[in-house]
Every structure is written in structure tokens, then in C-alpha cells.
Design an enzyme around this catalytic site. Sequence first.
Site, PDB file in Angstrom:
ATOM      1  N   ASP A  13       0.764 -10.734   4.801  1.00 21.84           N
ATOM      2  CA  ASP A  13       0.552 -10.104   4.569  1.00 21.84           C
ATOM      3  C   ASP A  13       0.263  -9.567   3.128  1.00 21.84           C
ATOM      4  O   ASP A  13       0.405 -10.679   2.317  1.00 21.84           O
ATOM      5  CB  ASP A  13       2.246  -9.214   4.394  1.00 21.84           C
ATOM      6  CG  ASP A  13       2.307  -7.690   4.579  1.00 21.84           C
ATOM      7  OD1 ASP A  13       1.415  -7.152   3.991  1.00 21.84           O
ATOM      8  OD2 ASP A  13       3.947  -6.958   3.433  1.00 21.84           O
ATOM      9  N   HIS A  30      -8.494  -8.533   2.163  1.00 25.62           N
ATOM     10  CA  HIS A  30      -8.595  -9.131   3.739  1.00 25.62           C
ATOM     11  C   HIS A  30      -9.399 -10.649   3.947  1.00 25.62           C
ATOM     12  O   HIS A  30      -9.357 -11.367   4.974  1.00 25.62           O
ATOM     13  CB  HIS A  30      -9.157  -8.418   5.488  1.00 25.62           C
ATOM     14  CG  HIS A  30      -8.121  -7.023   5.240  1.00 25.62           C
ATOM     15  ND1 HIS A  30      -6.540  -6.490   5.128  1.00 25.62           N
ATOM     16  CD2 HIS A  30      -8.461  -5.637   4.618  1.00 25.62           C
ATOM     17  CE1 HIS A  30      -5.964  -6.006   5.184  1.00 25.62           C
ATOM     18  NE2 HIS A  30      -6.713  -5.143   5.253  1.00 25.62           N
ATOM     19  N   ASN A  61      -1.783  -1.251  13.944  1.00 25.46           N
ATOM     20  CA  ASN A  61      -2.861  -1.288  12.851  1.00 25.46           C
ATOM     21  C   ASN A  61      -4.400  -0.349  12.694  1.00 25.46           C
ATOM     22  O   ASN A  61      -4.611  -0.031  11.766  1.00 25.46           O
ATOM     23  CB  ASN A  61      -3.356  -2.424  12.028  1.00 25.46           C
ATOM     24  CG  ASN A  61      -2.560  -3.798  11.091  1.00 25.46           C
ATOM     25  OD1 ASN A  61      -2.414  -4.260  11.298  1.00 25.46           O
ATOM     26  ND2 ASN A  61      -1.729  -2.485  10.559  1.00 25.46           N
ATOM     27  N   LEU A 188      10.152  -7.966  10.363  1.00 24.62           N
ATOM     28  CA  LEU A 188       9.647  -8.230  11.055  1.00 24.62           C
ATOM     29  C   LEU A 188       7.938  -7.475  11.192  1.00 24.62           C
ATOM     30  O   LEU A 188       7.442  -8.219  11.718  1.00 24.62           O
ATOM     31  CB  LEU A 188      10.778  -8.423  12.753  1.00 24.62           C
ATOM     32  CG  LEU A 188      10.300 -10.081  12.445  1.00 24.62           C
ATOM     33  CD1 LEU A 188      11.885  -9.643  13.962  1.00 24.62           C
ATOM     34  CD2 LEU A 188       9.984 -11.256  12.835  1.00 24.62           C
TER      35      LEU A 188
END
Length: 233
Positions: A13, A30, A61, A188
Site C-alpha cells: 500500500d 505502482h 480494485n 486487512l
Amino acid sequence: MSRIPAHIGVIMDGNGRWAKRRGLPRSAGHKAGADNLEKMCDYCGSIGVKALTVYAFSTENWSRPQKEVDALMDLLYSYLLTVEEKFKNRNMRLQISGDRTPFSDKIKAAIIHAEEVTAPGDGMVLNIALNYGGRDEIVRAARKTAEDVKAGKISPDDIDEDYFGKYMYTANLPEVDLIIRPSGEKRLSNFLLWQAAYAEFWYSDICWPDFKDKDMERAIIDFQKRDRRFGNV
Ligand code: FPP
């Protein structure tokens, strides 16, 4: 170097925030995250971690802006094309966990190829969670178990955790010992729900592209100090 976690899960993340702070597009974050994954594989492999599961694309996503989804798919595809070369020297094996159905034919073929060519690798397994959701994985296991009942392979009374657990994507890997989430969030987010039952958690404010060997080492040292009782006293 004792008590190295056999299986580490990482929620990669903070790529977007990392990029934003540098005035870069999210896709650059990314890309930096993917580059960091490579370094982290080297580190984890070198200290004897058996499996590293990383959350690269969740079932949720897809709702990100199309441009970002496309950039992630392009990045994934380019990464898959490099796996054969990269993993050979490291003796690593690639595993992809998640529902592949929505991916393009090109990506599906690249996944199959990358898994096949790295299959002989008996070093660390890099398990990439792709279009993965912990709830989806559990529903899938329930569906498969129901099919087994329907086919007369097992009776409902005989279903136990071992039977059900063999339908998890990670059934062939060691139990998840440690789950790491960088970038400050403490949840989570549908990652390894079944596997997290007795995993230890470690959080850090550092965004994933900046998460280095020393941070992983810190997480592992902290893990080694934990008293894991697994429900016992
Ligand atoms: C979460 O950060 C990260 C993702 C949804 C994608 C993670 C993907 C990679 C690290 C690269 C792809 C991997 C491979 C194997 C090629 P975020 O975008 O939510 O960051 P933010 O919370 O700062 O916005």
C-alpha cells in the site's frame, strides 16, 4: 536469524501517495512499488523466507479509474514477461492467486507461461494475489466443498478446517506467519482472511516503494519477540 517467518503477506500500500508527494502520476507509484517488490524478494529469499504473498490487485480494485486499472494491467503484463529471466537466477517460483477470469487472454497466457517456467524453482515462492479477495476465496472454497458433497465425495458432517482449507489458494504454502501493511492503514482490506487466523500483524507509516530491507528486518525482529500462543496459555 532464528525463527524466520516461513510465509509473509504484504499489502503493498501507499504507491499512490508516494507518487503524489513527488508530483508523479499514480502509475509511477505502482511502477516504483513493482521495482521494490523485486528488492524485497531478494531480501526475503536471502534470509530463508519460504513464501511471500503480495496483494497486487484486489477484487475491489476494478472500481479505480480505468486509466489506473489499465496502467496496473500493463505493469503486470510487463512484469510477467520478465519473470522467466529474473526467477531463474534466484531459483524462485511464481504463483498467482485469485480469479483469473476477467483478465485479458494475453495476461492469462503470460500467467500460465510464468508459472510453468518457474515451476522447477525450489527457492522462495512469490505468490501474487491478483483479482484476489479473501471473501471471494472463502466463497469459492464453499462452492467447491458443496460440489464435493453433491458428488458424494464427502458428507457435510465430515467437512472440517483441513478439508475446507485445501481449497484456499495458499493450501500448498506454509501457514502465513506475518502480515505487513505499510503506509499507515491498519486494516486487512479483504487480504488473506482465512490465512490471517493466527498471523501476526505489523504496520508501518512508510509507503511501499520506500519500504526497504531494514524495514522488513525490523518487522521480522518484532515478529520474533512475539509470544504466539495459538489460543493456548
Ligand atoms: C495500493 O496502493 C496498491 C495497489 C492497489 C497496487 C499494488 C501493485 C503494485 C505494487 C505493482 C504491481 C505488481 C506487480 C507484481 C507488477 P494505493 O494505490 O492504494 O496507494 P495509496 O493508498 O497511496 O493511494
